[in-house]
Scaffold this active site. Structure first.
Site, PDB file in Angstrom:
ATOM      1  N   ASP A  51       0.873  -1.179   0.000  1.00  0.00           N
ATOM      2  CA  ASP A  51       0.000   0.000   0.000  1.00  0.00           C
ATOM      3  C   ASP A  51       0.903   1.219   0.000  1.00  0.00           C
ATOM      4  OD1 ASP A  51      -1.652   2.106   0.522  1.00  0.00           O
ATOM      5  OD2 ASP A  51      -2.262   1.425   2.520  1.00  0.00           O
ATOM      6  N   LYS A  71       3.228  11.626  -3.248  1.00  0.00           N
ATOM      7  CA  LYS A  71       2.292  10.879  -4.094  1.00  0.00           C
ATOM      8  C   LYS A  71       1.364  11.838  -4.842  1.00  0.00           C
ATOM      9  CE  LYS A  71      -1.161   7.205  -3.644  1.00  0.00           C
ATOM     10  NZ  LYS A  71      -1.930   6.470  -2.637  1.00  0.00           N
ATOM     11  N   ASP A  86     -12.985   5.388   1.106  1.00  0.00           N
ATOM     12  CA  ASP A  86     -11.544   5.373   1.340  1.00  0.00           C
ATOM     13  C   ASP A  86     -11.000   6.795   1.304  1.00  0.00           C
ATOM     14  OD1 ASP A  86      -8.838   5.103   1.316  1.00  0.00           O
ATOM     15  OD2 ASP A  86      -8.719   3.855  -0.467  1.00  0.00           O
ATOM     16  N   GLU A 106      -7.179   0.953  -4.587  1.00  0.00           N
ATOM     17  CA  GLU A 106      -7.179   0.878  -3.121  1.00  0.00           C
ATOM     18  C   GLU A 106      -8.521   0.428  -2.535  1.00  0.00           C
ATOM     19  OE1 GLU A 106      -5.556   4.646  -2.004  1.00  0.00           O
ATOM     20  OE2 GLU A 106      -3.572   4.039  -2.685  1.00  0.00           O
TER      21      GLU A 106
END
Lengths: 595, 566
Positions: free
Chosen positions: B6, B68, B168, B145
């Site tokens: 992850d 990211k 999420d 994800e």
């Protein structure tokens, strides 16, 4: 070879979704998308088709059932075969009987489609008792908005009702939100003229103008279209109003295309040919900028002009016209060369005939032209033209106008009288004579003049504006402003008389806003952009900037502007509609707090 | 061995499926979560993880976090003498995770499943894949994800029928997916998301409030990066505290001056109103696309550290009128799911009866034009061919026709996105085919888009009249040659990386350094003395002594500023 979806799944056609899913799951274990993507694609599309077909089957089966089955559904728990049927019908839409109050909420939806029914048509007892207070409150808010729209409530009440709907706590729930969204879309469409005010806030709130095409396709786009079409209609209306003014560049083209061709005389039709280029530009402009204006144009006339346009556009046609033109010119030259010169005064007769139209145009142009141009020659042009066509009422009228502009009021009145002797109800001549009489010294003449003016205006309300464009008005003589012309040929002034002051009473408005909305009192500035309407009110205000932001000052400012009244600006004696204006409002904290 | 990774905005995690269960892989500090941070110290050693994050506020210009967010862009970060792209930074993180996994498993690890936000676009996905390649990992699959989280949750109930929604909210991205499970099939019905919404944005809200409050005192430094990093660190702490408490103390030291203020949960909630409102749009979109009514959802699953926030939980409860599931760990679910996907990929016998199907969350299509009734031409329109939330692999076909009389070629420009206008969408590639000479609209061109399970997009164009066919594959490695990748991998390998064994000492030291800057007066001197003592112990290089000294130091620091958070 193409297999049907049922063959791929290996079952008989069925309406049983559970079976289809089970088969799909079993097949999927053998056709793993990782190993066999092509096989999976076939299986997946078969599965999707089968599900769709099953839903159709289920819907069709229940529809074709006899009607009583549908009515009995409510109390058929104890019917031997009733339960089975209900299950078959519930199955296609996997929507379990809700513990949640969604059905209660959907009531306004159902009623929205019954529009325009009176408000009484929604009795509270009819809906099942809402299990949730929030839902009940939300539903009440929806109904209030609906009735406010139906009753054409004022801006204030409408906006407050809308705010109540979108700010109700129940809107936090996803289901209520989506239901309300679709209900509102329907409502806005149905209450079309009244709902124009709510379009912008609703579009902003639900994000219908965001760039997501799938969402837009679901209904938001129809509201955007609605807003665009309302805006276009308004633009078109003001464009047409400007077109009807003779000084507009496209006025002639508008007249050509707005009147039916067969209602016009042969000569008018011939005379309109030289306007081809103007009409072409006009039609292009309308196509690109004002497509709605086509409703006000005559379809036959437009089609005729399009046909002309095509004919003249084709190069081969131009050549043919050139040949024809050369041939006609040759004929005239031959006639001129060979005709016996028998005129008694020795001059050729040709000259006045050719000049006639030209002089005539000079006379009319002089009358239409703005005053600074020297009009002394104009009257003589009219005289010359009248010698050629002594019967022309039109020329007599313009002769009168030209004389009047030279301040030869008696001469002008004589011309108008000549016209009136033949055509007693000609508003042009009536109005002209009235103006001349007003300038006479005796009070009897003046009162007669006023009567003439009244008569003329009763016959044609626009005649005053026309005369004003000649610089002839009942009161002071109009002089154009020094502003540069808005159009290349003939200037259109913004106004003769500016808008009167707008003095809204802010305090009461503020108090009212305080009662409706949660406005925080603060000092600040708001810049609004509004349309000043001929009815003496500002409409379609929007907030350009506000400081401090998000305290509600902008909302209050809009409402203050909506309550303001003023005398509209005048052009040619007529109030002007739809003038965009910027309004700056300052809020100052006073010592006395709002009540 | 395929590990599941992850790769998050704030934290990374790594897991493996073996012996019928998922195991989380701890890092060298014994933590399951590794902060996504990279720092370069004065000796040009590269630090990653907690040690790097602790240096964030003290060495703001040599440390980077939340990279990211720049994935798929050309953004370049300068750290000391080096400059890194987001791919290199991610590769450094992946390399340290790989080292952790190798240490834990005792065997080399070369294959991995990496998770990406469902709403990551093609470019961002490719960049992630490249990062894996630079780190020396074969990326078997990129998995979304929320899908991974659903897998971790759904694997235990694969025999039941259920539908649930995965919400999420991570450090920098927000995804919503609707999942349906029946007969061992785990099917993603729809995904939607917001690429720029996450815990970091909620930190910004707190920072903004503090900045406003101390605007007068800090007016010269309000935009300084160092101050911003210090505030961000404090804001993160405050935000976590507010998940439990009604109010929290926000304190920081700037230029030897201590600032302190109180932030209440209500204030925070008020300030984040607009962020909370943005949570609703993806939920609405996924509900609409999947055609699943709220009432038929069995469960709402919260994933991602930011969902620990009270106000997010409240918003979810209000939206769905029910309490979200409480039995899963929001930080680990994604890595666990990735590990399960790795096992599925390796055809693990335990999972033979499970098939996962995912969707492509964005639409793919071509640029087109439209001639309107008024004769005007509208150019630059986007015509979707493969609409979003189709189960992949999938292929769809659309027939287009020519716009101009006697045009010779048709250029197919492929885009990805949801806007009506191509200029707002992402350009993927183009190809041009010759068409027969004909009046407008008489030549027709078939365009077929195929999207395979690895995110490979294939375009087939066929001109019906002439039978001319052309094909374009928009591959994952497009634009970057293997050679180029090799060069980048070598460049990264040359970097001196801090040895793994001493990483925990480095982390403790970095934390003490930060603590020193955050304290004033006597406390500061006390911390300085502690650092001196600890450095003296480190110099002796006796591992056992180091360990006990580190434990002591950590205990004291915990007393001063509370436990370290991940």
């Amino acid at each position: 070879m193409q297999q049907s979806c049922w063959q791929v799944l290996g079952i008989e056609p069925t309406g049983d979704e559970a079976l289809i899913r089970a088969r799909y799951a079993a097949k999927l274990k053998q056709t793993n998308p990782e190993d066999n993507p092509d096989g999976f694609k076939v299986l997946r599309s078969a599965y999707e088709t089968a599900l769709q077909e099953a839903r159709w089957r289920a819907a069709y089966a229940s529809d074709s059932d006899d009607d009583d089955a549908r009515y009995d559904d409510e109390d058929s728990e104890d019917r031997p075969d009733g339960t089975a049927r209900i299950e078959a019908r519930v199955a296609p839409v996997p929507f379990a009987p809700l513990p949640e109050p969604a059905p209660a909420h959907s009531a306004p939806l159902a009623h929205a489609s019954l529009e325009p029914e009176p408000f009484d048509g929604i009795p509270a007892a009819e809906a099942p008792a809402p299990p949730d207070e929030l839902i009940a409150a939300h539903r009440a808010a929806c109904l209030a908005l609906q009735s406010a729209l139906a009753a054409h409530a004022n801006t204030w009440a409408l906006m407050a009702a809308f705010d109540l709907v979108i700010k109700s706590p129940a809107m936090q729930r996803i289901e209520v939100y989506t239901d309300t969204e679709s209900w509102l879309i329907e409502l806005l469409h149905q209450e079309r003229p009244a709902s124009a005010l709510l379009l912008d806030p609703a579009i902003t709130f639900f994000g219908w103008n965001d760039s997501d095409f799938l969402h837009a396709r679901d209904g938001g786009a129809s509201i955007i279209d609605l807003r665009t079409s309302i805006a276009l209609e308004q633009d078109t209306a003001s464009f047409l109003a400007r077109l009807r003014d003779r000084r507009h560049e496209f006025h002639a083209a508008y007249q050509e295309t707005a009147t039916r061709r067969h209602e016009r005389g042969l000569f008018t039709r011939l005379a309109s040919l030289p306007r081809l280029r103007l009409v072409r530009r006009f039609l292009d402009y309308v196509d690109q900028k004002m497509p709605y204006a086509h409703h006000w144009l005559d379809a036959d006339a437009v089609a005729w002009w399009h046909a002309r346009r095509r004919r003249f556009a084709a190069p081969a046609m131009l050549g043919r016209w050139a040949v024809w033109g050369a041939f006609i010119a040759l004929c005239i030259a031959l006639y001129a060369a060979l005709a016996p010169r028998t005129a008694p005064d020795g001059t050729s007769k040709m000259q006045p005939v050719l000049l006639q139209g030209f002089v005539r145009q000079l006379c009319i142009d002089a009358a239409i032209a703005p005053p600074p141009r020297e009009a002394a020659n104009a009257a003589s042009h009219c005289q010359t033209a009248l010698r050629n066509t002594p019967q022309s009422l039109l020329l007599k009228s313009y002769y009168g106008v030209n004389l009047a502009r030279q301040k030869d009021y008696a001469g002008a009145m004589a011309r108008f009288d000549e016209v009136l002797a033949i055509s007693p109800l000609d508003p042009f001549a009536l109005y002209g004579r009235g103006l001349m009489r007003l300038r006479a010294l005796s009070s009897v003449e003046q009162s007669l003049g006023a009567q003439d003016l009244g008569d003329a205006l009763a016959l044609d309300p626009t005649i005053g504006a026309l005369f004003a464009s000649f610089g002839l008005a009942p009161g002071a003589v109009y002089t154009p402003s020094a502003a540069p012309p808005a159009f290349p040929f003939r200037p259109i002034p913004a106004h003769d008389q500016p808008r009167g002051p707008a003095n809204p009473v802010g305090q009461s408005v503020f108090d009212e806003a305080y009662a409706y909305f949660n406005v925080t009192p603060a000092a600040g500035n708001v810049l609004l952009e509004c349309l000043a309407r001929s009815s003496g009110v500002f409409e379609q205000c929007r907030i350009v900037s506000e400081s401090p932001a998000r305290l509600g000052l902008g909302e209050v400012a809009i409402r203050i502007a909506a309550n303001a009244r003023f005398t509209p600006a005048l052009l040619n004696g007529a109030p002007i509609d739809n003038v965009p204006e910027s309004l700056r409002l300052s809020f100052i904290l006073s010592d006395t707090p709002p009540k | 061995m395929i590990v599941g990774i992850d790769l998050g905005t704030t934290n990374c995690a790594c897991a493996i499926y073996r012996n019928g269960a998922v195991e989380m892989i701890p890092n060298s500090l014994g933590h399951v979560l590794t902060p996504s941070a990279v720092s370069v110290d004065e000796k040009d050693n590269v630090l990653t993880g907690l040690a790097a994050r602790e240096r964030q506020s003290t060495h703001a210009d040599r440390t980077v976090t939340a990279f990211k967010r720049y994935m798929g862009s050309e953004h370049v970060t300068k750290l000391g003498k080096h400059s890194f792209g987001p791919e290199e930074l991610s590769a450094l993180m992946l390399r340290s995770l790989k080292a952790d996994a190798e240490a834990y498993l005792g065997e080399p690890v070369s294959e991995a499943i990496i998770t990406v936000p469902a709403y990551f676009n093609n470019k961002q996905r490719k960049a992630t894949k490249r990062a894996g390649a630079i780190a020396g990992l074969t990326v078997e699959r990129l998995i979304n994800e929320p899908t991974a989280a659903a897998l971790a949750y759904g694997i235990h109930q694969r025999d039941q029928q259920s539908r649930f929604l995965v919400f999420d909210l991570g450090g920098g991205t927000f995804d919503v997916s609707i999942i349906e499970i029946f007969d061992g099939v785990i099917e993603v019905r729809a995904s939607a998301g917001d690429n720029r919404l996450g815990g970091e944005d909620f930190n910004e809200v707190i920072i903004e409030r503090v900045r406003r409050k101390f605007a007068a005192e800090l007016k010269n430094d309000l935009t300084a990066n160092e101050l911003y990093q210090r505030l961000r660190e404090a804001a993160e702490r405050a935000r976590r505290a507010l998940s439990e408490a009604q109010s929290t103390r926000f304190s920081f030291v700037w230029k030897d001056q201590a600032f302190e203020t109180e932030i209440t949960a209500d204030e925070f909630e008020q300030d984040s109103e607009r962020l909370v409102a943005r949570l609703r749009e993806p939920v609405l979109r996924s509900m609409r696309d999947s055609n699943v009514p709220v009432a038929s959802l069995d469960e709402i699953i919260l994933v991602g550290g930011a969902t620990r926030m009270k106000l997010v939980r409240k918003a979810v409860t209000l939206m769905f009128q029910r309490f979200p599931a409480a039995n899963i760990n929001p930080d680990e679910a994604v890595a666990r799911g990735a590990a399960i996907q790795g096992a599925l990929k390796a055809r693990n016998a335990d999972l033979a009866e499970v098939v996962l199907t995912d969707v492509c969350p964005y639409s793919l299509g071509v640029e087109s034009g439209e001639r309107q009734a008024s004769g005007q031409t509208l150019l630059g329109l986007f015509t979707p061919i493969l609409e979003r939330n189709n189960v992949i692999p999938a292929s769809r076909e659309h027939v287009f026709s020519t716009m101009d009389d006697y045009q010779t070629h048709v250029k197919m420009r492929i885009y990805q996105g949801e806007s009506r206008w191509v200029k707002d969408n992402i350009f993927l590639g183009e190809l041009s085919v010759p068409v027969p000479r004909a009046r407008a609209g008489l030549a027709s061109i078939k365009c077929r888009l195929s999207y395979d399970i690895n995110g490979l997009l294939e375009v087939d164009v066929e001109v019906a009249e002439t039978g001319v066919q052309k094909n374009l594959i928009i591959a994952d490695r497009e634009g970057v040659s293997d050679q180029d990748m090799e060069v980048r991998r070598k460049a990264l390998a040359k970097l001196k990386v801090h040895p793994r064994e001493t990483e925990s000492n480095k982390a403790a030291l970095a934390r003490a350094g930060r603590c020193y800057e955050n304290c004033t007066g006597d406390q500061r001197e006390f911390v300085a003395r502690l650092i001196g003592q600890f450095e003296a112990v480190l110099a002796k290089q006796d591992p056992r002594e180091c360990e006990s000294a580190r434990a002591e130091l950590t205990a004291v620091l915990d007393q001063i500023e509370g436990q370290v958070f991940l």
